[in-house]
Design an enzyme around this catalytic site. Sequence first.
Site, mmCIF file in Angstrom:
data_model
loop_
_atom_site.group_PDB
_atom_site.id
_atom_site.type_symbol
_atom_site.label_atom_id
_atom_site.label_comp_id
_atom_site.label_asym_id
_atom_site.label_seq_id
_atom_site.Cartn_x
_atom_site.Cartn_y
_atom_site.Cartn_z
ATOM 1 C CD1 TRP A 100 -1.807 -2.200 1.942
ATOM 2 C CD2 TRP A 100 -2.761 -1.790 0.144
ATOM 3 N NE1 TRP A 100 -2.605 -3.293 1.691
ATOM 4 C CE2 TRP A 100 -3.253 -3.026 0.502
ATOM 5 C CE3 TRP A 100 -3.066 -1.120 -1.123
ATOM 6 C CZ2 TRP A 100 -4.224 -3.695 -0.347
ATOM 7 C CZ3 TRP A 100 -4.224 -1.821 -1.915
ATOM 8 C CH2 TRP A 100 -4.569 -3.152 -1.301
ATOM 9 C CG ASP A 167 -2.624 4.365 4.544
ATOM 10 O OD1 ASP A 167 -3.662 4.049 5.369
ATOM 11 O OD2 ASP A 167 -2.806 3.356 3.628
ATOM 12 C CE LYS A 191 -7.793 -2.984 6.382
ATOM 13 N NZ LYS A 191 -7.595 -4.389 5.711
#
Length: 355
Positions: A100, A167, A191
């Site tokens: 990511w 992030d 999450k």
Amino acid sequence: MKHNFGAGPCILPKDVFAEASQAVVDFNGTGLSILEISHRSQEFEAVIQEAESLVRELLEVPDGYSILFLQGGASQQFAMVPFNLLPLGGRATYLDTGTWASKALKEAKKFGEVDVVATSSDRNYSYIPKSFTVPADAAYLHYTSNNTIFGTEIFDLPETDVPLVSDMSSDIFSRVVRVADHGLIYAGAQKNMGPAGATLVVVKDELLGKTGRTIPSIFDYQQHAKADSLYNTPPVFSIYVSMLNLRWLKAKGGVAVIEQENIIKARKLYEEIDRNSLFRGTAEVEDRSRMNVTFVMTRPELEAAFLALSEERGMVGLKGHRSVGGFRASIYNALGISSINALVDLMREFEEANR
């Protein structure tokens, strides 16, 4: 009983499921479903205001920061961050620690010069780089706090005077973090915050409006801040369930309390991985994630049998990402210690059966 170790859409507390399911039928006695109420109604304004208040309280967000609830997931933020923070002719810096992070920096290159200050790609992202220099003239340094695929997590912030952008999609609300040390934090909800659909952005107001770019309104943080996250129709249900989940976290005692629970859960599982002759962790010990525990078997021919047995015992989502292989146990906030115990017991049983 199911034990949800899946890395994607999050496990949520049962109380949150119960209240959310009731709201799908009748939200707060309105006679309307939460799925159909107007996002301009007083009822939903109360929801989004409470959600913002809970974010500010649980993360101890200082004054001078806007809280935004957007759509598009963290992947959209890969583009929105440089769009809003990288000046024309300027450059940004990125720490490359996994899939990511790599995708984020690739998007940023479409907006200007990007320096990769360090990468762990040389060892398949199994560690966090420790020594690197950040150019003083960089607009910001972007890092991914937790790497869901490779099972690493950053516990010590990079030392730099440039604004930090993070992030935090997979570890936000799981441990104490100093928002004041950051210029911007973003996280997909799915999450530890709520169901997929909403994206949280916490941004320092003084950083905005300085790029010299013409930014389409839908991608402009300032426009969303002015509209209190109601510039367009927001993901109403995801924000509502996130609010319920943040209420649950507050009732438990907040982020500091859940962090201690997460430390205990991760420690117990890693201790078994290190003890068990059939398993081996894939991440460097000092960089092991508390949220995503990645491991493989010392006898790879047994992996399929272990995965099949785990599924028989109600354990969902243990198969590792294809880029790492093996197994991945995602142990987010709402996963109880009983699920960790069940996995540890199974690992011991499997070792005994395969001596």
